[in-house]
Design an enzyme around this catalytic site. Structure first.
Site, PDB file in Angstrom:
ATOM      1  N   VAL A   9       0.738  -1.200   0.041  1.00 27.16           N
ATOM      2  CA  VAL A   9      -0.041   0.069   0.048  1.00 27.16           C
ATOM      3  C   VAL A   9       0.745   1.334   0.104  1.00 27.16           C
ATOM      4  CG1 VAL A   9      -1.804   1.252   1.118  1.00 27.16           C
ATOM      5  CG2 VAL A   9      -2.057  -1.201   1.217  1.00 27.16           C
ATOM      6  N   SER A  11       3.703   1.844  -0.962  1.00 27.49           N
ATOM      7  CA  SER A  11       4.594   2.103  -2.394  1.00 27.49           C
ATOM      8  C   SER A  11       3.437   2.628  -3.253  1.00 27.49           C
ATOM      9  CB  SER A  11       5.283   0.997  -2.916  1.00 27.49           C
ATOM     10  OG  SER A  11       4.355  -0.024  -3.184  1.00 27.49           O
ATOM     11  N   GLU A 124     -10.658   5.909   6.123  1.00 25.07           N
ATOM     12  CA  GLU A 124     -11.666   5.287   5.275  1.00 25.07           C
ATOM     13  C   GLU A 124     -10.868   4.050   4.670  1.00 25.07           C
ATOM     14  OE1 GLU A 124     -14.675   4.688   3.112  1.00 25.07           O
ATOM     15  OE2 GLU A 124     -14.649   6.725   3.857  1.00 25.07           O
ATOM     16  N   VAL A 127     -11.702  -0.193   6.248  1.00 26.40           N
ATOM     17  CA  VAL A 127     -12.638  -1.191   5.593  1.00 26.40           C
ATOM     18  C   VAL A 127     -13.058  -0.854   4.095  1.00 26.40           C
ATOM     19  CG1 VAL A 127     -15.343  -1.714   6.009  1.00 26.40           C
ATOM     20  CG2 VAL A 127     -13.822  -0.909   7.934  1.00 26.40           C
ATOM     21  N   GLY A 129     -11.248  -1.259   1.406  1.00 31.02           N
ATOM     22  CA  GLY A 129     -10.217  -0.809   0.436  1.00 31.02           C
ATOM     23  C   GLY A 129     -10.816   0.629  -0.055  1.00 31.02           C
ATOM     24  N   GLY A 182      -2.475 -14.854  -4.965  1.00 32.23           N
ATOM     25  CA  GLY A 182      -2.041 -13.928  -4.319  1.00 32.23           C
ATOM     26  C   GLY A 182      -3.246 -13.215  -3.383  1.00 32.23           C
ATOM     27  N   ASP A 196     -10.367 -10.658  10.471  1.00 31.79           N
ATOM     28  CA  ASP A 196     -10.458  -9.348   9.628  1.00 31.79           C
ATOM     29  C   ASP A 196     -11.784  -8.831   9.501  1.00 31.79           C
ATOM     30  OD1 ASP A 196      -8.901  -7.801   7.364  1.00 31.79           O
ATOM     31  OD2 ASP A 196     -10.525  -8.375   6.399  1.00 31.79           O
ATOM     32  N   LYS A 200     -13.554  -5.207  10.865  1.00 31.50           N
ATOM     33  CA  LYS A 200     -14.448  -4.284  10.126  1.00 31.50           C
ATOM     34  C   LYS A 200     -15.621  -3.998  10.620  1.00 31.50           C
ATOM     35  CE  LYS A 200     -11.404  -5.539   6.141  1.00 31.50           C
ATOM     36  NZ  LYS A 200     -11.173  -6.254   4.949  1.00 31.50           N
ATOM     37  N   GLY A 299      -6.076  -4.824  -2.169  1.00 23.65           N
ATOM     38  CA  GLY A 299      -4.911  -4.567  -2.991  1.00 23.65           C
ATOM     39  C   GLY A 299      -4.283  -3.211  -2.845  1.00 23.65           C
TER      40      GLY A 299
END
Length: 424
Positions: A9, A11, A124, A127, A129, A182, A196, A200, A299
């Site tokens: 994230v 980068s 933001e 949760v 993305g 991935g 996870d 959220k 992602g």
């Protein structure tokens, strides 16, 4: 500004800041300057276009520098993220974070530090993305009453369950495919066991019901026990199985439930068509009605997009000398236990093939005040099975019914129990 973390994230945050520098400056009213990037190991080759001297391993020194006014945290985890964020906020800086685990465990401490330092805390990206979801709950729906939030907030589990549904794959095979592509970590526990999604769900419930919620208060079940047979049975009935995060206010408005578990939803429901690793959240409000938020839930680039959206907001606030919304916990509603939650169940029973079986099973359901909506009998002999869908009842009553079924001599096994959502 300072950036904590330069992984997947971080980068992408740097890349987007460079590519959109002119647009960001125009939208904010002033240019953004990256003054430092905290990393674990200095000297490691990274695919980012910044001067090597901006990297540092001394994150604490970076976040407390006088020339830093905004800190972006994308390292994740509880520590050292908590200490670094608190230090930044207490020092008067604003913070943008994607750290759902920390917010769900100790968001109160972060908000308190933000109040003391008069800075902003925006999250933001924590949760779903790239999906704009938290700001609508926190701001756009501030004049409404949210009744229910029903969502797919973990892309890994959605990918696994989608592959099981569309290809007939087993859980193990679908997980291995997700890891190869991935979508799943080498250790997928946080995803497949629902940790996870529970973090959220705690964040969503807190915003929806203006009350403080931690991940420990979220009822959590994972998907590791879901079989190909369960998925096929759901498909035969016109349902699909999804791992759902559910926040629902009680009828009297004095409490709410928050839970994460697999559930069957009808294929006509908007969430049923959410495929692959996508996320979607269905919100029901008293005045606004039904709202649907859909998009990429994970992602590097999608998450970085949400981070930059928050970055623009906090930068604008600093230029204007204002702050964004503080924590809203005025309602202080109780989180009611899972046993009080009203839901429905799909139950498959392996039973003895002889007269009177259905009558005895129905009698047990009635004993616990659980009404049967539909029932069908399948197979004969050793393959005899009863498939039952209940009307709505408390989870405690349903659990007591399942325990009673296991003790009946005519029931060889409770083959599966699956909650049903989204068709009421």
């Amino acid at each position: 500004m300072a950036l904590l973390g330069c992984g997947v994230v971080g980068s992408q945050v740097i890349r987007l800041m460079h590519e959109q520098a002119g647009d960001l400056a125009a939208r904010i009213g002033a240019p953004l300057e990256l003054a430092g990037v905290a990393v674990r190991r200095q000297g490691r080759k990274r695919d980012v276009d910044i001067a090597p001297e901006l990297f540092t391993t001394d994150a604490e020194a970076l976040v407390t520098r006088d020339d830093i006014d905004i800190v972006i945290e994308v390292i994740g985890g509880i520590e050292p993220a908590r200490s670094l964020i608190v230090a930044a906020l207490s020092g008067g800086k604003s913070v943008v974070t994607a750290n759902k685990a920390l917010l769900a465990e100790d968001g109160a401490a972060l908000y308190e530090a933000a109040r003391q330092g008069s800075g902003d805390l925006y999250f933001e990206a924590s949760v779903a993305g790239a999906i704009p979801l938290l700001r609508p709950l926190r701001e756009s729906l501030a004049g409404d009453h949210v009744k229910r939030v029903l969502g797919i907030v973990n892309g890994t589990t959605n990918y696994i369950l989608d592959k099981m549904d569309t290809t007939g794959a087993s859980f193990t095979d679908a997980l291995e495919e997700a890891q190869t592509l991935g979508y799943a970590e080498a250790d997928p526990t946080a995803d497949v066991e629902g940790f996870d999604a529970a973090a959220k769900a705690a964040i969503l419930a807190g915003l929806a019901y203006h009350s403080r919620v931690t991940a420990a208060e979220v009822h959590r079940e994972g998907i590791t026990e879901i079989t190909a047979t369960d998925v096929a049975s759901a498909k035969d009935m016109g349902y699909v199985i999804k791992l759902l995060a559910i926040c629902a206010r009680s009828d009297d408005g004095r409490s709410f439930g928050v839970r994460v578990h697999p559930a069957m939803i009808p294929r006509s429901h908007p969430l049923a068509g959410v495929r692959e690793a996508y996320n979607a959240v269905f919100v029901e409000a008293e005045s606004a009605g039904q709202l649907m938020f859909y998009g990429k839930g994970a992602g590097g680039a999608p998450t970085a997009s949400a981070v930059l959206g928050d970055l623009v907001a906090v930068a604008r606030n600093r230029l204007a000398g204002t702050r964004g919304p503080d924590e809203s916990t005025y309602a202080d509603l109780a989180v009611h236990p899972m046993g009080e939650t009203v839901t429905r169940c799909h139950v498959a029973l392996d039973v003895a093939d002889k007269p009177g079986v259905l009558a005895r099973v129905a009698e047990l359901f009635a004993k616990h005040d659980v009404s049967i909506q539909t029932v069908r009998q399948e197979g004969h002999g050793d393959d005899a099975q009863l498939v039952i869908v209940t009307h709505r009842a408390t989870d405690a009553a349903l659990s007591a019914t399942m325990e009673g079924l296991r003790e009946l001599d005519i029931v060889r096994a409770v083959a599966s129990v699956m909650r049903v959502e989204g068709d009421d």
